[in-house]
Write a protein that holds these residues in place. Structure first.
Motif, short mmCIF file in Angstrom:
data_model
loop_
_atom_site.label_atom_id
_atom_site.label_comp_id
_atom_site.label_asym_id
_atom_site.label_seq_id
_atom_site.Cartn_x
_atom_site.Cartn_y
_atom_site.Cartn_z
N LEU A 1 0.82 -1.21 0.00
CA LEU A 1 0.00 0.00 0.00
C LEU A 1 0.85 1.27 0.00
CD1 LEU A 1 -2.87 1.12 0.04
CD2 LEU A 1 -2.80 1.02 2.54
N LYS A 2 2.00 1.21 0.67
CA LYS A 2 2.82 2.43 0.76
C LYS A 2 3.36 2.85 -0.61
CE LYS A 2 7.56 0.76 1.50
NZ LYS A 2 8.73 0.81 2.40
N SER A 3 3.46 1.91 -1.56
CA SER A 3 3.99 2.22 -2.89
C SER A 3 2.89 2.31 -3.94
CB SER A 3 5.01 1.16 -3.32
OG SER A 3 6.07 1.07 -2.39
N LEU A 4 1.62 2.23 -3.51
CA LEU A 4 0.50 2.27 -4.46
C LEU A 4 0.47 3.61 -5.19
CD1 LEU A 4 -2.10 0.94 -5.56
CD2 LEU A 4 -3.32 2.09 -3.68
N ARG A 5 0.41 3.57 -6.50
CA ARG A 5 0.39 4.78 -7.31
C ARG A 5 -1.04 5.21 -7.63
NH1 ARG A 5 5.13 6.47 -9.75
NH2 ARG A 5 6.95 5.23 -9.14
N VAL A 6 -1.21 6.49 -7.80
CA VAL A 6 -2.53 7.04 -8.12
C VAL A 6 -3.07 6.41 -9.40
CG1 VAL A 6 -3.76 9.16 -8.74
CG2 VAL A 6 -2.00 9.22 -6.96
N SER A 7 -2.20 6.19 -10.36
CA SER A 7 -2.60 5.62 -11.66
C SER A 7 -3.07 4.17 -11.55
CB SER A 7 -1.44 5.71 -12.65
OG SER A 7 -0.29 5.01 -12.15
N SER A 8 -2.80 3.54 -10.41
CA SER A 8 -3.16 2.13 -10.25
C SER A 8 -4.53 1.95 -9.59
CB SER A 8 -2.11 1.41 -9.40
OG SER A 8 -0.83 1.49 -10.00
N VAL A 9 -5.21 3.06 -9.28
CA VAL A 9 -6.50 3.00 -8.60
C VAL A 9 -7.61 3.36 -9.58
CG1 VAL A 9 -7.89 3.93 -6.71
CG2 VAL A 9 -5.42 3.66 -6.43
N PRO B 1 3.15 10.99 -7.18
CA PRO B 1 2.62 9.84 -7.93
C PRO B 1 1.97 8.79 -7.03
CG PRO B 1 4.98 9.60 -7.65
CD PRO B 1 4.62 10.93 -7.06
N TYR B 2 2.18 8.91 -5.71
CA TYR B 2 1.70 7.89 -4.79
C TYR B 2 0.39 8.30 -4.11
CZ TYR B 2 6.57 6.39 -5.26
OH TYR B 2 7.78 6.00 -5.75
N VAL B 3 -0.46 7.32 -3.85
CA VAL B 3 -1.69 7.59 -3.10
C VAL B 3 -1.34 8.03 -1.69
CG1 VAL B 3 -3.84 6.60 -2.21
CG2 VAL B 3 -2.99 5.92 -4.48
N PHE B 4 -0.39 7.33 -1.09
CA PHE B 4 0.16 7.71 0.20
C PHE B 4 1.66 7.96 -0.02
CE2 PHE B 4 -3.43 4.95 1.07
CZ PHE B 4 -4.13 5.63 2.05
N GLY B 5 2.08 9.20 0.08
CA GLY B 5 3.48 9.51 -0.20
C GLY B 5 4.12 10.32 0.90
N SER B 6 5.45 10.30 0.94
CA SER B 6 6.24 11.11 1.88
C SER B 6 7.22 11.95 1.07
CB SER B 6 7.00 10.22 2.85
OG SER B 6 6.13 9.52 3.72
N TRP B 7 7.39 13.18 1.50
CA TRP B 7 8.32 14.07 0.80
C TRP B 7 9.72 13.89 1.37
CZ3 TRP B 7 8.97 16.63 -3.45
CH2 TRP B 7 9.97 17.60 -3.54
N LYS C 1 14.65 15.64 -2.47
CA LYS C 1 13.80 16.62 -3.14
C LYS C 1 12.80 15.94 -4.08
CE LYS C 1 16.04 20.02 -1.22
NZ LYS C 1 15.41 20.83 -0.13
N LYS C 2 12.16 14.89 -3.57
CA LYS C 2 11.19 14.18 -4.40
C LYS C 2 10.23 13.41 -3.49
CE LYS C 2 14.06 10.04 -4.92
NZ LYS C 2 14.66 9.09 -5.88
N TRP C 3 9.12 12.94 -4.10
CA TRP C 3 8.16 12.12 -3.38
C TRP C 3 8.64 10.67 -3.37
CZ3 TRP C 3 4.43 14.12 -0.51
CH2 TRP C 3 3.97 15.42 -0.80
N VAL C 4 8.50 10.01 -2.23
CA VAL C 4 8.91 8.61 -2.07
C VAL C 4 7.74 7.84 -1.45
CG1 VAL C 4 11.36 9.16 -1.83
CG2 VAL C 4 9.91 9.09 0.21
N PRO C 5 7.77 6.50 -1.51
CA PRO C 5 6.71 5.71 -0.86
C PRO C 5 6.53 6.11 0.60
CG PRO C 5 8.03 4.31 -2.26
CD PRO C 5 8.71 5.64 -2.26
N TYR C 6 5.34 5.99 1.07
CA TYR C 6 4.91 6.50 2.38
C TYR C 6 5.71 5.88 3.53
CZ TYR C 6 1.62 7.82 6.10
OH TYR C 6 1.03 8.32 7.23
#
Length: 395
Positions: free
Chosen positions: A204-212, A254-260, A265-270
């Protein structure tokens, strides 16, 4: 013992050394000598190749590269203390003297974690040995050694987790999922989605918005623990939580649940671990609550509701029933199971009563009348009598 000519005209190679064991028969002397040379070469290479160097070779190999990023990250993290203690040892030395690895395990179990202030858990030590095993397995596939000697090493046992999620905790998380502070809302939604879908936190932590796809009530986890993609059904409760979360996702995330990541300087899995700690700190969940508790609750409730194991496996991604049963904490006192057991008891009660009447010498007709009077739905019938009646009717 070298190469010897057999009475059959074939050539036998026998090597019995500390790190090399070979006993095979070949048609020609050339084949036998080639096998002998390869075996001795492996011994020589294993005797000089250090674990540090083997790790470098493994990291640059396709065997490592083909694994998921999460698996590679775990191995990189867990191998560090192993290399710090055992990196200078030659592979052949570890193979011939596995007590070195056992001593490492004993020493690690006494270490106090700087993060938790407690002794390292058995799970942490097991993961370290698993990382070592992955490197040694690489050596086996490259024919540097004959077998992965780490697989036979006893590892610290882990206590079975039985933690489930109470209805009160679920209620608290549902309320928190609508908190105006996104820090609280995001982790609460994350934990409740796990509870409703039965997925792994790492998926779930790596789930991408495009996959929902909420219109079709489904989402897809790519490159899961088993190396497969898995499309799962999204229930109505999970859909509501995902809808709330998707409305709060930053446009460039890009992630549904993401951490900055401030460093990258980018979004990573939550980073859900920090979120869980936040909820613990504020008393929204108990100190022993872990993200996996929601997965265990989903599976246990599914079993209590008599859902087939095949259906559960499709949703949760387990490859076998045995793997699924590890999470089974279903209670025999659950309402659905109580009802099934009561129905079985009623049937047995009726069979016992009719059996008693039969033992007292009552005719089948009288037994049937008693059954109707007592309201027995499934009165017992002798299957042999029923079969003979059908034969008589055909005549």
């Amino acid at each position: 013992m070298g190469v010897t000519l057999q009475s059959s005209g074939k050539y036998r190679v026998q090597i019995r050394r500390k790190n090399v064991q070979l006993d095979a028969v070949f048609s020609t002397e050339a084949e036998a000598k080639e096998a002998e040379a390869k075996a001795l070469s492996r011994q020589s290479r294993a005797g000089s190749l250090t674990l540090d160097r083997l790790w470098e070779m493994y990291v640059g190999s396709t065997q490592c590269g083909d694994k998921s990023e999460q698996t590679r990250a775990t191995e990189r993290s867990r191998i560090k203390p192993v290399l710090a203690q055992l990196g200078k040892y030659a592979l052949g030395e570890l193979e011939s003297n596995t007590s070195i690895i056992y001593e490492y395990i004993d020493a690690r179990r006494k270490v106090i974690s700087s993060r938790t202030g407690k002794r390292l858990s058995n799970s942490s030590v097991r993961l370290e040995i698993a990382a070592l095993s992955a490197v040694v397995e690489f050596a086996k596939r490259r024919q540097i050694i004959r077998a992965n000697f780490v697989t036979g090493i006893s590892r610290p046992a882990t206590a079975k987790r039985k933690r489930r999620v109470s209805s009160r905790e679920q209620g608290q998380l549902q309320i928190c999922a609508r908190n105006s502070d996104l820090r609280f809302a995001q982790i609460a939604r994350f934990l409740m989605v796990i509870r409703h879908l039965g997925c792994r936190p790492g998926e779930l932590k790596s789930l991408r918005v495009s996959s929902v796809n909420l219109e079709r009530c489904e989402l897809t986890f790519f490159d899961t623990k088993n190396g497969k993609d898995r499309c799962v059904h999204v229930t109505s409760d999970a859909a509501q939580l995902l809808h709330l979360q998707l409305n709060d996702v930053q446009k460039d995330c890009p992630y549904v649940f993401g951490s900055w990541s401030s460093s990258g300087k980018k979004w990573v899995p939550y980073n859900y671990a920090s979120g869980v700690n936040l909820l613990r700190e504020y008393g929204i969940i108990d100190k022993d609550y872990a993200a996996h508790a929601g997965r265990r609750e989903f599976i246990s409730r599914a079993i209590e509701s008599n859902m087939s194991y095949g259906t559960i496996k499709k949703q949760t991604g387990h490859q076998s029933t045995q793997a699924l049963e590890i999470y089974d904490e279903g209670l025999s006192t659950a309402p659905e199971i109580r009802a099934e057991l009561d129905r079985l008891a009623e049937k047995v009660q009726g069979e016992n009563l009719l059996g008693t009447l039969d033992a007292l010498g009552l005719t089948p007709e009288l037994q049937q009348k008693f059954g109707h009077v007592l309201g027995l739905k499934d009165s017992w019938v002798n299957p042999f009598d029923e079969k003979s009646n059908k034969i008589s009717e055909k005549r």
